[in-house]
Design a protein around this motif. Structure first.
Motif, PDB file in Angstrom:
ATOM      1  N   UNK A   1       6.667  -3.597   6.372  1.00  0.00           N
ATOM      2  CA  UNK A   1       7.885  -3.264   6.203  1.00  0.00           C
ATOM      3  C   UNK A   1       7.087  -2.716   4.259  1.00  0.00           C
ATOM      4  N   UNK A   2       6.700  -1.831   4.606  1.00  0.00           N
ATOM      5  CA  UNK A   2       6.320  -0.884   3.084  1.00  0.00           C
ATOM      6  C   UNK A   2       6.714  -0.866   1.998  1.00  0.00           C
ATOM      7  N   UNK A   3       7.081  -0.750   0.938  1.00  0.00           N
ATOM      8  CA  UNK A   3       7.612  -0.029  -0.157  1.00  0.00           C
ATOM      9  C   UNK A   3       8.388   0.673   0.140  1.00  0.00           C
ATOM     10  N   UNK A   4       7.600   1.614   1.105  1.00  0.00           N
ATOM     11  CA  UNK A   4       8.184   3.631   1.393  1.00  0.00           C
ATOM     12  C   UNK A   4       8.720   3.430   2.510  1.00  0.00           C
ATOM     13  N   UNK A   5       9.176   2.309   3.354  1.00  0.00           N
ATOM     14  CA  UNK A   5      10.077   1.830   4.377  1.00  0.00           C
ATOM     15  C   UNK A   5       9.858   1.898   5.998  1.00  0.00           C
ATOM     16  N   UNK A   6       8.359   2.395   5.342  1.00  0.00           N
ATOM     17  CA  UNK A   6       6.953   2.357   6.345  1.00  0.00           C
ATOM     18  C   UNK A   6       6.850   0.888   7.409  1.00  0.00           C
ATOM     19  N   UNK A   7       6.506   0.965   8.602  1.00  0.00           N
ATOM     20  CA  UNK A   7       5.948  -0.024   9.693  1.00  0.00           C
ATOM     21  C   UNK A   7       4.917   0.137   9.754  1.00  0.00           C
ATOM     22  N   UNK A   8       4.031  -1.080   9.193  1.00  0.00           N
ATOM     23  CA  UNK A   8       2.487  -0.840   9.610  1.00  0.00           C
ATOM     24  C   UNK A   8       2.412  -1.703  10.824  1.00  0.00           C
ATOM     25  N   UNK A   9       1.201  -2.280  11.229  1.00  0.00           N
ATOM     26  CA  UNK A   9       0.262  -2.916  11.724  1.00  0.00           C
ATOM     27  C   UNK A   9      -0.353  -3.731  11.159  1.00  0.00           C
ATOM     28  N   UNK A  10      -0.954  -4.880  11.357  1.00  0.00           N
ATOM     29  CA  UNK A  10      -1.596  -5.386  10.166  1.00  0.00           C
ATOM     30  C   UNK A  10      -2.209  -6.796  10.584  1.00  0.00           C
ATOM     31  N   UNK A  11      -3.370  -6.882  10.540  1.00  0.00           N
ATOM     32  CA  UNK A  11      -4.311  -7.896  11.327  1.00  0.00           C
ATOM     33  C   UNK A  11      -4.802  -8.352   9.629  1.00  0.00           C
ATOM     34  N   UNK A  12      -4.565 -10.115  10.161  1.00  0.00           N
ATOM     35  CA  UNK A  12      -5.548 -10.404   8.729  1.00  0.00           C
ATOM     36  C   UNK A  12      -6.917 -12.135   9.264  1.00  0.00           C
ATOM     37  N   UNK A  13      -7.283 -12.237   8.306  1.00  0.00           N
ATOM     38  CA  UNK A  13      -8.539 -13.591   8.910  1.00  0.00           C
ATOM     39  C   UNK A  13      -8.255 -14.197   6.898  1.00  0.00           C
TER      40      UNK A  13
END
Length: 862
Positions: free
Chosen positions: A352-364
């Motif tokens: 949940x970004x600082x502006x409230x937007x939900x984003x899908x992330x992937x990481x390694x």
């Protein structure tokens, strides 16, 4: 050690006369020793004894043992009595305890005095130089060690002693630049700076000036210098002021040069790789982070900060707080597990970004221990929101597609069936055939079996279409398809490839009798079919080609079957023909002949031959018929029967007719100028040319004199093919003054009405009717009737095939107007015509009138 007999000590009676060498021993500060002939030391002064730490000569061994084993070979040479005077020898002595020391030794053989039996054989002088020698050796060793270190480090030494004007450059310094040890070096700044890369000269000069003016006692700088081979070498130069002059300025500067080309290239590669990595990260929008697992200190790059929408510096809890509540536990557990097992791991979560937007992330991420032993975690995150949303859309679309799977499969099956089948008969189409025959050929190649192709074409199908309409034609095609289906076996395949053509494939290890199969097809197609009360009859022609084993070529099989079908149609239709090697050979011959015909047209090898025509009453020459001939380069002059059929297939008969006509008109013009009395020429015109809309225009371009040219038309042309184009061309011929003649009259089915309609200028009785007139009254009566018909319609009659004097007399008596045949003249080339006309040999060959009459009477009374 015992003294030898007669040996004396240094202490002697003062009253006795003391030898000169003893006086020298006593007064010299150098070590002296006297040796006898056996190499034993018989006397030695105190300095010599101190060298060996000996109290007396008795404590010394023989002189040879006083020398180190390493230098005894030198002593043997240095003590040789005949050796000229040499400089002192630098050798090592060895004390009784084994220690060695360096001395400067001289060897003197004193002259023998009369009556002096005690004179020594050799005097040895030794000066202790051990400390100096060892210092020199140590210095040399240090220098060698230093040189070796510089060489192994790839460093070249340079030394500029300005006070003495001495410039030194080591071997490695030269090697760096590709110079040989004896290569001259111009060390002036003006010359040397030209070998420096232009981009580096300014800063190199600046550093040199600072060194030489004493602004910097020590300097380091790098630059590029041109190698002797031409390429650039990166050099790191280190220099220091080692001596100053009385004016306080540097008088000597020394230093080292190191080849750093590989390091510079590695730095450039690393820089390029870093730039590429940075660009790749920037383009891919991948953010990189690192965590100190001991202190929880975090480092995020700008892309990470932007991705998470941060407005402040990240800390140890930033990531955990940004996780979506529903994904927090799973994502953190994945990190703990990866750190625990010490392996790299993947993670996927929402934030949940600082502006409230939900984003899908992937990481390694990957845990590691740095060089200081601190455990760390390094990793990357990237935004996959668009991918996730697209995947969700695709999943939804897939669900919709699966819901309609049955309908789509049915539609696909219908489409595939339509694409591969003929809509009228339901048989496979050409596309289906192409795929099937390739697979059948492959299977036959593997199994070694035979593959046969039967190409089937319906006979008289066009007539049914034209008379009863296309519905009837379609019904016949459906009937033909059903016939072929009934004859198809388990391993066979039938397709309609277009129009009224079908292909029947037969394959398999057993194989069918192709001749029997073809006859069955022909017989079945002959049976009448009823359509709307009409009895329809048609047939089928079949061309067969087969191959077996590895030699099978599917495409060639289809071509061969088509060629065999062509032969079947030419031989009468409603039959079958096999493609054979002889047929193939004939095709090759025909192809070669076709190529030669086309070349002959290009090379102008088609030319006219002329057969004269004569007035039946006077035997005066009337005109000539133009006959096409081919001047073949190897076979000589060929008549039309050798090339006409192939020329028709090539569709070039009209071209040959035009070439022959143009040449014959030129020949006729020449004969006219010679006054030969040849009134006209006649030439054959093909049906193809009569149907050419451009015929009239091409004839007008020839400027034909009226009544000088006749065109001979076959009887069948004006009965079967008098369409509008033909009639227009005939009318144009009349306008140009070109006569029309009917050729081979009597062999077709011409009618009086047709003759009246066409109104030809002449008609030619076919040679088949003329030849038997000398022995058949019925034939003479028939020919006489044709002559009477011509007279009644005001049409001149030409008799061809006049081969004997009897023929000449009979045809004249029957009323023919013009005669043509071997009895009077054979076909000849243009150049032979003038002599033939002038010599009139035909008159002598046919005899006088009385002889002709008698011959006629004998022929009639037989």
């Amino acid at each position: 050690m015992a003294k030898p007999p007669g040996s004396t000590s240094i202490a002697v009676d003062k009253t006795e006369r003391e030898p000169l060498y003893r006086q020298l021993f006593a007064r010299s500060g150098f070590g002296f020793a006297a040796l006898d002939t056996e190499g034993r030391i018989i006397e030695a002064n105190a300095t010599f004894l101190r060298l060996f730490a000996a109290a007396s000569v008795d404590d010394l061994p023989v002189f040879d043992a006083c020398v180190s084993p390493k230098d005894r070979s030198i002593i043997a040479y240095a003590m040789h009595p005949k050796l000229p005077e040499q400089a002192p020898w630098e050798i090592r002595f060895q004390r009784p305890d084994g220690t060695e020391f360096w001395v400067l030794a001289s060897f003197i053989a004193p002259p023998a005095l009369p009556g002096d039996d005690a004179s020594p054989a050799m005097i040895v002088q030794a000066i202790d130089v051990d400390e100096r020698k060892r210092n020199a050796l140590e210095l040399a060793e240090r220098e060698a060690r230093w040189n070796h270190a510089l060489e192994s480090a790839g460093q070249g030494v340079w030394d500029h002693d300005f006070s003495r004007g001495d410039l030194f450059y080591s071997r490695q310094w030269r090697t760096i630049r590709g110079l040989q040890p004896d290569d001259p070096i111009d060390a002036s700044l003006e010359t040397w700076i030209q070998s420096v890369h232009p981009d580096d000269r300014a800063h190199v000069i600046a550093h040199i000036q600072k060194q030489e003016t004493g602004q910097t006692p020590f300097s380091i700088f790098a630059y590029r210098e041109r190698h002797k081979d031409g390429h650039w070498v990166w050099i790191e130069s280190r220099g220091a002021v080692v001596e100053y002059g009385e004016d306080g300025k540097p008088s000597r500067i020394a230093g080292t040069d190191t080849d750093i080309t590989e390091r510079k290239e590695a730095e450039e590669r690393l820089a390029q790789m870093s730039r590429r990595l940075e660009l790749a990260l920037d383009v891919s929008r991948i953010g990189v982070f690192e965590v100190n697992l001991r202190t929880n200190e975090v480092q995020w790059d700008d892309r990470m900060v932007e991705m998470y929408g941060l407005t402040e510096e990240p800390n140890a809890t930033t990531w955990e707080r940004a996780l979506h509540p529903q994904d927090r536990h799973k994502a953190m557990a994945r990190v703990d597990e990866g750190i625990f097992i010490g392996r790299d791991f993947a993670n996927e979560f929402r934030i949940v970004r600082g502006d409230g937007e939900i984003r899908h992330l992937r990481g390694r991420s990957a845990p590691y221990i740095d060089t200081t032993g601190v455990p760390r975690l390094i990793g990357a995150n990237w935004d996959v929101t668009d991918d996730v949303e697209l995947q969700e859309e695709l999943t939804h679309a897939k669900e919709l597609a699966e819901a309609r799977a049955g309908e789509l499969e049915a539609a696909k099956a219908r489409i595939e069936y339509t694409a591969l089948h003929d809509h009228l008969t339901g048989l496979p189409n050409r596309r289906y055939l192409d795929a099937t025959i390739q697979e059948a050929a492959r299977q036959a190649q593997e199994s070694g079996s035979r593959l046969a192709v039967l190409h089937i074409d319906l006979d008289r199908f066009k007539e049914i279409n034209d008379t009863l309409g296309h519905l009837a034609g379609d019904q016949m095609l459906v009937h033909a398809a059903s016939v072929l289906r009934e004859l198809k076996g388990p391993g066979d395949f039938v397709a309609r490839i277009g129009g009224d053509e079908f292909v029947f494939l037969s394959s398999g290890p057993n194989g069918r009798n192709l001749s029997v199969l073809a006859e069955a097809i022909v017989e079945a197609m002959r049976k009448p079919v009823t359509f709307n009360g009409h009895i329809c009859r048609f047939g089928a022609s079949v061309g067969i080609a087969s191959q077996s084993g590895a030699a099978i070529d599917a495409k060639q099989l289809l071509v061969n079957a088509d060629l065999a079908l062509y032969r079947a149609k030419n031989r009468g239709r409603s039959r079958h023909e096999f493609f054979t090697s002889d047929f193939q050979a004939q095709i090759i011959v025909n192809k070669q002949t076709a190529d030669e015909i086309l070349s002959g047209i290009e090379q102008g090898r088609f030319l006219p031959y002329y057969q004269p025509q004569f007035c039946a009453r006077t035997l005066d020459i009337f005109g000539v018929e133009t006959l096409a001939r081919w001047d073949h380069p190897t076979r000589g002059i060929l008549a039309p029967d050798a090339f006409l059929k192939i020329a028709e297939d090539l569709d070039c008969v009209a071209t040959i007719d035009r070439i022959v006509l143009e040449k014959s008109l030129a020949d006729f013009a020449e004969w006219q100028s010679l006054g030969l009395g040849i009134g006209k020429i006649s030439a054959n015109v093909s049906s193809k040319r009569l149907h050419d809309p451009e015929l009239g225009r091409s004839l007008r371009a020839l400027k034909i004199a009226p009544q000088s040219l006749s065109f001979e038309l076959l009887e069948s042309i004006f009965l079967d093919d008098c369409d509008r184009t033909v009639l227009e061309n005939l009318a144009e011929m009349r306008k140009l003054g070109i006569d029309i003649e009917i050729d081979d009259f009597g062999t077709g089915h011409a009618s009086i009405v047709s003759l009246m309609k066409l109104s030809p200028r002449r008609l030619k009785i076919d040679r088949q009717l003329v030849k038997p007139v000398n022995r058949s009254p019925a034939q003479r009566k028939l020919v006489g009737t044709i002559v009477e018909i011509g007279r009644s319609l005001n049409i001149q009659v030409v008799a061809e095939g006049v081969e004997t004097p009897a023929h000449v007399a009979i045809m004249r008596d029957l009323g023919c107007d013009i005669l043509q045949g071997y009895a009077l003249a054979r076909p000849m080339p243009a150049h032979a015509v003038p002599d033939f006309v002038r010599q009139e040999e035909w008159r002598m060959e046919t005899g006088n009138v009385r002889d002709l009459q008698n011959e006629v009477r004998r022929a009639v009374n037989r």
